[in-house]
Write an enzyme that holds these catalytic residues in place. Sequence first.
Site, short mmCIF file in Angstrom:
data_model
loop_
_atom_site.label_atom_id
_atom_site.label_comp_id
_atom_site.label_asym_id
_atom_site.label_seq_id
_atom_site.Cartn_x
_atom_site.Cartn_y
_atom_site.Cartn_z
N CYS A 6 -10.83 -3.17 -3.92
CA CYS A 6 -9.87 -4.17 -4.41
C CYS A 6 -10.58 -5.43 -4.88
O CYS A 6 -10.16 -6.07 -5.85
CB CYS A 6 -8.84 -4.49 -3.35
SG CYS A 6 -7.68 -3.14 -3.11
N TYR B 123 -5.34 11.91 1.75
CA TYR B 123 -5.67 10.51 2.07
C TYR B 123 -6.32 9.68 0.95
O TYR B 123 -5.91 8.55 0.72
CB TYR B 123 -6.56 10.44 3.32
CG TYR B 123 -5.88 10.88 4.61
CD1 TYR B 123 -4.52 11.22 4.65
CD2 TYR B 123 -6.60 10.95 5.79
CE1 TYR B 123 -3.92 11.62 5.83
CE2 TYR B 123 -6.00 11.35 6.98
CZ TYR B 123 -4.66 11.69 7.00
OH TYR B 123 -4.07 12.07 8.17
N CYS C 174 -4.26 0.78 -2.27
CA CYS C 174 -4.06 -0.49 -1.56
C CYS C 174 -3.00 -1.34 -2.27
O CYS C 174 -2.79 -1.23 -3.49
CB CYS C 174 -5.35 -1.30 -1.53
SG CYS C 174 -6.67 -0.56 -0.56
N ASN D 34 0.83 -1.20 0.00
CA ASN D 34 0.00 0.00 0.00
C ASN D 34 0.87 1.26 0.00
O ASN D 34 1.93 1.31 0.62
CB ASN D 34 -1.00 0.00 1.17
CG ASN D 34 -0.40 -0.26 2.53
OD1 ASN D 34 0.59 -0.97 2.65
ND2 ASN D 34 -1.00 0.29 3.56
N CYS E 257 -10.27 -5.00 0.60
CA CYS E 257 -11.37 -4.04 0.73
C CYS E 257 -12.30 -4.16 -0.49
O CYS E 257 -11.97 -4.81 -1.50
CB CYS E 257 -10.83 -2.62 0.85
SG CYS E 257 -10.28 -1.91 -0.72
N GLU F 46 -3.10 -4.41 -3.12
CA GLU F 46 -3.63 -5.29 -4.17
C GLU F 46 -3.70 -4.57 -5.51
O GLU F 46 -3.36 -5.13 -6.55
CB GLU F 46 -5.03 -5.79 -3.79
CG GLU F 46 -5.07 -6.70 -2.58
CD GLU F 46 -5.24 -5.95 -1.26
OE1 GLU F 46 -4.80 -4.78 -1.16
OE2 GLU F 46 -5.81 -6.53 -0.33
N GLU G 281 0.39 5.21 0.63
CA GLU G 281 -0.52 6.25 1.13
C GLU G 281 -0.08 7.64 0.66
O GLU G 281 0.96 7.80 0.02
CB GLU G 281 -0.60 6.15 2.65
CG GLU G 281 -1.18 4.81 3.09
CD GLU G 281 -1.42 4.68 4.58
OE1 GLU G 281 -0.94 5.54 5.36
OE2 GLU G 281 -2.09 3.71 4.97
N ASN G 282 -0.91 8.63 0.98
CA ASN G 282 -0.64 9.99 0.52
C ASN G 282 -1.19 10.98 1.54
O ASN G 282 -2.22 10.69 2.18
CB ASN G 282 -1.32 10.19 -0.84
CG ASN G 282 -0.84 11.44 -1.54
OD1 ASN G 282 -1.22 12.55 -1.20
ND2 ASN G 282 0.01 11.24 -2.53
N ALA G 283 -0.53 12.13 1.67
CA ALA G 283 -0.99 13.16 2.59
C ALA G 283 -2.43 13.58 2.24
O ALA G 283 -3.20 13.97 3.12
CB ALA G 283 -0.06 14.37 2.52
#
Length: 162
Positions: free
Chosen positions: A115, A68, A73, A62, A112, A75, A64-66
């Site tokens: 995904c 959000y 993910c 995964n 999730c 997958e 992520e990013n500031a």
Amino acid sequence: MKEQKLEFHYEVYDDISELSQEDASLLSKAREVLNQAYAPYSHFNVGAVARMANGDEVKGTNQENASYPVGICAERVLLGTAANMFPEMAISTLAISYGGKNVVSDHPISPCGMCRQALSEFENRVNQPMRVILGGLKGKIYILASASLLLPFAFTKEELKK
Ligand code: THU
């Protein structure tokens, strides 16, 4: 009115030592690669490793990013990489694990909803199911014969046909 029933079967293992050598190796790699996740916000690392139809492997974690919602993910990172490195090639088996500094990783987690949709489309696209191995760093392990089992009543490209 007629009531319908939907059920699916999956395998449950108590420990990685019960898996075939190939499956155990793939899950071990998913457990390792999760350390490469970029998850400074959730601190929840997810690692995925696919064995492609030709035996090569593709990894994903995964990211992520500031901002959000921009985060992706493990997958879907993996599926994008697989599609680019091995165009139109099926995934035989996908292993997914998770962990992190304060994460108790003692049971399988499941992809999730977004995904599940992406995994299901990938299977349809290459016309082959992928086995899915789900396991934490310890605890029980689940094996499913196909990712699409996780998404009954999926929305597919068939619906978009004119
Ligand atoms: N995450 C995944 O990478 N895969 C999943 O199946 C569930 C959630 C990530 C997204 C986010 O970076 C973090 O886990 C916490 O939700």
